[in-house]
Scaffold this active site. Structure first.
Site, PDB file in Angstrom:
ATOM      1  N   SER A   1     -38.231  10.034  30.886  1.00 17.23           N
ATOM      2  CA  SER A   1     -37.016   9.751  30.153  1.00 17.23           C
ATOM      3  C   SER A   1     -36.906   8.293  29.370  1.00 17.23           C
ATOM      4  O   SER A   1     -36.418   7.938  29.558  1.00 17.23           O
ATOM      5  CB  SER A   1     -36.320  10.570  29.621  1.00 17.23           C
ATOM      6  OG  SER A   1     -36.224  11.707  29.479  1.00 17.23           O
TER       7      SER A   1
ATOM      8  N   ASP B   1     -33.869  10.827  20.152  1.00 19.94           N
ATOM      9  CA  ASP B   1     -32.407  11.323  21.337  1.00 19.94           C
ATOM     10  C   ASP B   1     -31.634  13.047  21.092  1.00 19.94           C
ATOM     11  O   ASP B   1     -31.380  13.083  19.850  1.00 19.94           O
ATOM     12  CB  ASP B   1     -32.778  10.061  21.894  1.00 19.94           C
ATOM     13  CG  ASP B   1     -32.889  10.328  23.632  1.00 19.94           C
ATOM     14  OD1 ASP B   1     -31.914  11.069  23.796  1.00 19.94           O
ATOM     15  OD2 ASP B   1     -33.904  10.364  24.171  1.00 19.94           O
TER      16      ASP B   1
ATOM     17  N   HIS C   1     -27.644  11.097  27.862  1.00 15.05           N
ATOM     18  CA  HIS C   1     -29.672  11.161  27.836  1.00 15.05           C
ATOM     19  C   HIS C   1     -29.269  10.169  26.333  1.00 15.05           C
ATOM     20  O   HIS C   1     -30.073   8.865  27.450  1.00 15.05           O
ATOM     21  CB  HIS C   1     -30.391  11.843  27.148  1.00 15.05           C
ATOM     22  CG  HIS C   1     -31.664  12.327  27.717  1.00 15.05           C
ATOM     23  ND1 HIS C   1     -32.743  11.330  26.977  1.00 15.05           N
ATOM     24  CD2 HIS C   1     -32.411  12.801  28.535  1.00 15.05           C
ATOM     25  CE1 HIS C   1     -34.040  11.823  27.391  1.00 15.05           C
ATOM     26  NE2 HIS C   1     -33.320  11.996  28.519  1.00 15.05           N
TER      27      HIS C   1
END
Length: 849
Positions: free
Chosen positions: A624, A185, A260
């Site tokens: 996600s 990620d 994120h």
């Protein structure tokens, strides 16, 4: 500190930058076209080498007493590789030698040596050099690198974890203990309390089977890792060689400059009971699905450009070598992989080797829904997760003086409900020297110096929410700052009519405020406001602002909404087998999980969402967010069943999934980007896979359907023309597999037939992982198909197997996908569902209408 180690990396980007500049000029001084290529060799990688070594030493483990081709978790090949660094360095030397011999005297830059899951390397070269490498007898495959992207609290309660799955293992303080989840990620913020190692008084040792390291850089100093965050690396060589890496934004370290990666890691395995405080408001306490699991971070995606396959494969290879149990990827390719099948791409093939090593792999389906065939995760060995809503919602509203209530969003306090406040539009409150024609965006309230404070003080300021907010050119925070400087009682944002179909998540507001997301509702507000203005008869100047309103506030959550439902953005099946959009005999997604409006940790320097910049938590939506929910739940299954293969975990999650929402009705799927709650219908397996994850039942599945690496290889070898490609990627010859199988013949917990030509019979082998039990079988057939399942009842003892034979027969010619389901009901309380999907039906015994 445990048995993790630090790796000091500081000067790599500077060295890369110098070399790339010299390389891009070419040997002759003229510009050369250079790019990153992923090269695989015919020699087997380290994981295969050590597996064979263990087999020769007699360490082969049999699943439930029969051969499954899978190693015991304490004898995984990747665990043995730690003491065989010589083999890794040998492979690296082989790569260097090959490059020197193939590209004699020419400039090139080797970025990575892949040696664990894949024997190969990433190299920055010209197309002519790539052609030279492809002609070498040692080389199996040369592939041009490609881009990838990210697929962007209360959910433990909604999934029933506190009284269900957690309680089975001793509560949240042991949930997921001993399991390492690896995240590919955007990195992680190690200072966040969700990743602290002292969140519990219980002992918290680093698992002995994990041997990852922690990079040390200025942004990620020594001590960033602990017993919770047990490993952290970054991979950016492909991006750096392209000259697009921005070290001030992207950080050449595992630190998360986006947000994120921090969000996904905490959703899966963040500590339990961490207070969620945003914009000064408390929204409860957060927890990951497996709060005692350990986290290892492999940063391969970045804020300013996304990522590239070469860096992602390097991260996957390292994660497997380090000994992670689960790999979570909230990323998808930017385009459908070319070639004879979507399965044949460097990322999916590296993940196949990871599955062979016993690692469960979960991937986001992608945010490209709701169109059919929008799926961005393809292969049957990857667990693909779509996004669904959960039952928590934050609603805000504004009550106008004409008793009309308009709904909106905004995590904001309300105004005094006993008082009505005057509404004043920003464009009607300009200073004398501010001319609307000079600043067409002045209505967005971005600069307080443009406005008359005396006019706005104590009143509600109306601001425009335009496309500039979507693009990040204007921000809610700046408008709130304007309102604060002008002493406004609150802010009301109306949606510009040119912003069509844009969906807003609740946005944190420190002051009373609301965002009206609907252009139609915005028109109602403006009509009321304009009709209430009193103007001078001669000058037409505003003499009195007559519109009034009060804001109810949106800090309190509502838990009464119908959920779950499949979100409009969640990518849909059928699974595209190739770039021509032929359908694969594989069901995707595997299932859906909470992915909409998810509270989770946020990086202190995260910039992915401007509205949450500087906050410690953020509310995000996307597949996600759904994928790490499954990664955490898989950790709970792995903890309870240490010897479960990745396919067994897939089966446990899939066959126990729920088909109904919390009110008992069918799960619905949103069908349109605009007005999604109006455009919805019952979800099919191409929307939700097996259904919505049931965390408690997944820990007691009763029966499982298992598959091995050899099964996947037999499937790949069955694809027409795949032999050379498989040899290139795996170094294995399809002639070594006596028989090949189609996708429908894989022992998956679903059956998909892309083209039913008259009839087809498949089998499913089920293994009992519970006590002795008798099962009864029922089914519903897809439209245009007759189905027969035998036996219709069976007894199966603990550890024993039962084969089901399922026969399909087309009863008409029909080209629209139809769906059915097989249900198994056990007399000890186990219930399983296997979804059926048939797309094209061809029957020569009926008239074609």
């Amino acid at each position: 500190m445990g048995n993790f180690h630090c790796l000091y990396l500081v000067l790599l980007p500077l060295c890369f930058g110098f070399f790339v500049n010299t390389l891009s000029r070419g040997d002759s001084g003229s510009d050369a076209i250079t790019d990153v290529y992923i090269v695989t060799l015919k020699q087997a990688p380290a994981a295969h080498h050590f597996e064979e070594q263990l087999r020769r030493q007699g360490h082969h483990q049999f699943h439930n007493g029969s051969s499954s081709g899978r190693l015991n978790r304490f004898h995984k090949p990747r665990n043995n590789s730690r003491s065989h660094s010589g083999f890794r360095s040998y492979i690296s030397r082989v790569h260097d030698s090959l490059l020197r011999r193939a590209l004699r005297g020419e400039k090139y830059l080797k970025l990575y040596s892949y040696h664990y899951l894949v024997n190969g390397f990433a190299v920055f070269i010209t197309p002519e050099q790539a052609n030279k490498l492809s002609r070498r007898r040692e080389v199996a495959n040369v592939v041009l690198d490609f881009a990838v992207r990210t697929a962007t609290t209360h959910t433990p309660q909604f999934l029933g974890l506190p009284k269900g799955a957690w309680s089975q293992g001793g509560g949240f303080e042991t949930a997921g203990e001993g399991i390492v989840i690896g995240f590919i990620d955007t990195g992680i913020d190690p200072t966040h309390p969700s990743f602290a190692a002292d969140a519990s008084e219980h002992s918290y040792p680093v698992p002995a089977h994990f041997s990852g390291v922690c990079e040390v850089t200025p942004e990620f100093p020594s001590g960033s890792c602990n017993r919770k965050l047990v490993g952290a690396r970054h991979f950016a060589a492909s991006a750096i060689t392209r000259g697009i890496f921005n070290s001030s934004q992207d950080y050449a370290s595992p630190f998360d400059g986006d947000g994120h990666g921090t969000h996904t890691a905490s959703a899966a395995a963040g500590n339990h009971g961490i207070p969620v405080v945003v914009a000064g408001h408390h929204f409860g306490n957060a927890s990951g699905m497996a709060p005692r699991s350990h986290i290892a971070v492999y940063k391969a995606l970045y804020k300013s450009f996304g990522g590239f396959a070469a860096d992602v494969v390097a991260g996957i290879d390292q994660a497997a070598q380090d000994g992670v149990d689960i790999i979570s990827l909230s990323i998808t390719p930017n385009r459908r992989p070319p070639g004879i099948a979507t399965f044949f791409n460097p990322i999916d093939m590296a993940l196949l080797s990871a599955v062979k090593a016993g690692i469960f792999v979960v991937q986001a389906a992608g945010n490209t829904g709701p169109s059919p065939k929008s799926m961005s995760s393809f292969s049957p060995w990857i667990f693909t997760v779509g996004a669904a809503s959960h039952d928590r919602a934050y609603s805000n509203s504004i009550i106008l003086g004409n008793n009309v209530t308009i709904p909106g969003v905004g995590l904001a306090p309300g105004t005094n409900t006993d008082k009505m406040y005057t509404l004043i539009s920003a464009v009607h409150a300009l200073c004398n020297d501010t001319i609307l024609a000079n600043d067409m965006y002045v209505g967005e309230c971005q600069d307080s110096s443009n406005f008359n404070e005396e006019l706005i003080q104590g009143n509600l300021l109306i601001c425009s929410y335009s496309i500039r907010f979507v693009l990040g050119l204007s921000t809610i925070k700046q408008a709130l700052e304007t309102a604060k400087n002008l002493s406004a009682a609150g802010v009301v944002f109306y949606m510009d009519p040119f912003v069509i179909g844009f969906q807003l998540n609740p946005t944190p507001l420190e002051r009373p405020g609301i965002i009206i997301p609907s252009p139609e509702d915005s028109k109602i507000l403006l009509r009321y406001y304009n009709s209430s203005l009193e103007r001078n008869g001669l000058t037409r100047k505003i003499a009195r602002f007559g519109a009034v309103a009060t804001i109810s506030g949106g800090l309190k959550a509502n838990y009464s909404i119908t959920a779950p439902k499949v979100m409009y953005y969640s990518a849909r099946g059928p699974d595209p087998e190739d770039s021509f959009l032929d359908d694969a005999d594989i069901m995707k997604p595997n299932l859906v999980a909470p992915g909409n409006m998810i509270w989770a940790a946020w990086s202190s320097l995260g910039t992915d969402s401007v509205e949450f910049q500087g906050e410690r938590f953020a509310m995000m939506s996307g597949t996600s967010m759904a994928a790490p929910h499954i990664a955490g739940l898989a950790a709970l299954i792995k903890q309870k069943f240490p010897h479960f293969s990745p396919a067994a975990i897939t089966s446990a999650l899939s066959t126990t999934a729920s088909l109904y929402d919390k009110s008992g009705g069918p799960i619905m799927a949103q069908r349109a980007y605009a007005n999604p709650d109006v455009n919805q219908s019952p979800a099919t397996p191409f929307d939700m896979g097996s259904g919505f994850v049931n965390a408690t039942s997944a820990l007691d599945p009763g029966l499982i359907l298992d598959s091995t690496y050899n099964d996947y290889m037999s499937f790949l070898c069955g694809i027409n023309g795949s032999g050379p490609v498989i040899l290139n990627y795996t170094g294995q010859n399809c002639r070594g597999y006596n028989s090949t199988i189609g996708g429908a013949d894989l022992n998956l917990p679903s059956i998909t037939i892309a083209r039913l030509n008259q009839s087809k019979t498949v089998e499913r082998t089920m293994t009992n992982v519970a006590g002795n039990e008798t099962y009864k079988i029922g089914w519903s057939a897809p439209y245009g198909v007759s189905v027969k399942v035998t036996p219709t009842q069976f007894f199966v003892g603990m550890g024993e197997k039962q084969v089901l034979t399922i026969s399909f027969k087309a009863t008409m010619n029909h080209s629209v996908a139809s769906f059915g389901r097989i249900g198994l009901v056990g007399d000890q309380g186990h219930n399983l569902n296997i979804p059926l999907s048939v797309i094209v039906k061809v029957s020569y015994n009926t008239t074609n209408n």
